[in-house]
Write an enzyme that holds these catalytic residues in place. Sequence first.
Site, PDB file in Angstrom:
ATOM      1  N   TRP A 121      40.729  -5.431 118.078  1.00 41.48           N
ATOM      2  CA  TRP A 121      41.029  -5.087 116.693  1.00 41.48           C
ATOM      3  C   TRP A 121      40.823  -3.580 116.505  1.00 41.48           C
ATOM      4  O   TRP A 121      41.250  -2.791 117.342  1.00 41.48           O
ATOM      5  CB  TRP A 121      40.251  -5.959 115.704  1.00 41.48           C
ATOM      6  CG  TRP A 121      40.642  -7.415 115.763  1.00 41.48           C
ATOM      7  CD1 TRP A 121      39.839  -8.488 116.028  1.00 41.48           C
ATOM      8  CD2 TRP A 121      41.960  -7.975 115.599  1.00 41.48           C
ATOM      9  NE1 TRP A 121      40.552  -9.666 116.046  1.00 41.48           N
ATOM     10  CE2 TRP A 121      41.861  -9.380 115.778  1.00 41.48           C
ATOM     11  CE3 TRP A 121      43.214  -7.436 115.321  1.00 41.48           C
ATOM     12  CZ2 TRP A 121      42.957 -10.249 115.684  1.00 41.48           C
ATOM     13  CZ3 TRP A 121      44.306  -8.285 115.229  1.00 41.48           C
ATOM     14  CH2 TRP A 121      44.175  -9.658 115.398  1.00 41.48           C
ATOM     15  N   SER A 122      40.166  -3.140 115.474  1.00 39.11           N
ATOM     16  CA  SER A 122      40.180  -1.699 115.176  1.00 39.11           C
ATOM     17  C   SER A 122      39.340  -0.842 116.109  1.00 39.11           C
ATOM     18  O   SER A 122      39.365   0.388 115.998  1.00 39.11           O
ATOM     19  CB  SER A 122      39.751  -1.458 113.727  1.00 39.11           C
ATOM     20  OG  SER A 122      40.755  -1.917 112.844  1.00 39.11           O
ATOM     21  N   VAL A 123      38.622  -1.449 117.037  1.00 39.62           N
ATOM     22  CA  VAL A 123      37.990  -0.651 118.094  1.00 39.62           C
ATOM     23  C   VAL A 123      39.066   0.146 118.837  1.00 39.62           C
ATOM     24  O   VAL A 123      38.810   1.252 119.329  1.00 39.62           O
ATOM     25  CB  VAL A 123      37.194  -1.559 119.052  1.00 39.62           C
ATOM     26  CG1 VAL A 123      36.805  -0.832 120.325  1.00 39.62           C
ATOM     27  CG2 VAL A 123      35.944  -2.101 118.354  1.00 39.62           C
ATOM     28  N   LYS A 125      41.369   1.842 117.688  1.00 42.47           N
ATOM     29  CA  LYS A 125      41.631   3.121 117.023  1.00 42.47           C
ATOM     30  C   LYS A 125      40.878   4.265 117.695  1.00 42.47           C
ATOM     31  O   LYS A 125      41.387   5.389 117.807  1.00 42.47           O
ATOM     32  CB  LYS A 125      41.235   3.025 115.543  1.00 42.47           C
ATOM     33  CG  LYS A 125      42.087   2.075 114.704  1.00 42.47           C
ATOM     34  CD  LYS A 125      41.554   2.001 113.276  1.00 42.47           C
ATOM     35  CE  LYS A 125      42.520   1.306 112.320  1.00 42.47           C
ATOM     36  NZ  LYS A 125      42.626  -0.127 112.542  1.00 42.47           N
TER      37      LYS A 125
END
Length: 391
Positions: A121-123, A125
Amino acid sequence: MRTFGKWLGRVLLALLVAAVVIGLWKREEIARLLAVNSLFSEEKIVHNFSHMDGAFLSVPVSRGDGLTSELPYGPETELPETVDDWIAARDVTALVVLKDGAIVYENYFNGTGPEDRRISWSVAKSYLSALVGILLDEGKIASLDDPVTKYAPNLEGSAYDGASLRNVLHMASGVTFDEDYLDYDSDINRMGRVVALGGRLDDFTAELTETFAEPGSQWQYVSIDTHVIGMVVRGATGRGVPELLSEKVIAPLGLEHAPYYIVDGSGTAFVLGGLNMTTRDYARFGQMFAQGGQWNGKQVVPADWVTASTSPTAPTAEGQIGYGYQWWIPVGAAEGEYMARGIYGQYIYVDTARDVVIATNAADRKFREAGVAEQNIEIFREIAASVSGGT
């Protein structure tokens, strides 16, 4: 009457045949849409988070031709008793703790194992941020203050026209985007269906037209900002993110298992949350940052970018959690304390002073409840102190 009956029968048969043909033609898209609609269901979420390539289109990220560099093991360490309660409460599926670059604790839960390639998921980014720092250092991207339209001209006339690369790195684009995961019709869920059905995220992004603030004036977490960063990277280099990430970051780290990216219908990587790899390899990335961007004697990410990207420079509200260039900085953070964070409990936590890195994955359907994020940070701090002798 008999003639009408025959006609009606032929029509129904034709409709049935058409439905079968369409069903066969679109069976993969339909299967993906059904998978997306049950992605976070209680009975499937743990399995889904370790098998995202079964629900979405994906592409491998090459480990390169170098040798695998296994993480060393240090003395096994018992964690505080509170950690067991936290693991159960937060539906943790994996927990890896590094001290001085060596694994001192590693465990897997809910039927998962060390070779599971888990959704970031947003890791993800923070990985893209590292790539931006490298491209800046190489001169492929001239300046953080370049408008995003310099590299992604198809965003001209969209809500992103006027925003800079620095603005989107800071999550301060001012673009209106509803990120309510619990609302079926929110922008973030509409975007998920675009990916599942083989649509183009570039087109989806270019169609956004509403803003709520001037670029750079206000922080608001908007995941589509990260897709724009990906558009800038692709425009600046003429290459895809999976290929670039493999060459610039993944290959130098010597990962144990090849990661993969979820992609849209055009093969464009879902850079805002679609990276999948093992928890040990997430920890490896965090350790490289804890070492100032170095790995095995090589400067993988420029040291000044490690410092700049993990400093709380975004215009967040006073007293609230800080944000850098796609990295989070906890309230009251010590120098060099920061983290990558994704929904449902995905984290890479770095405590540079103690040389502690914690990578954890979870399927926490209650991750949005009040106090959960703060509790996670406190547990990480407790673990870091414990494996450092209580200091």
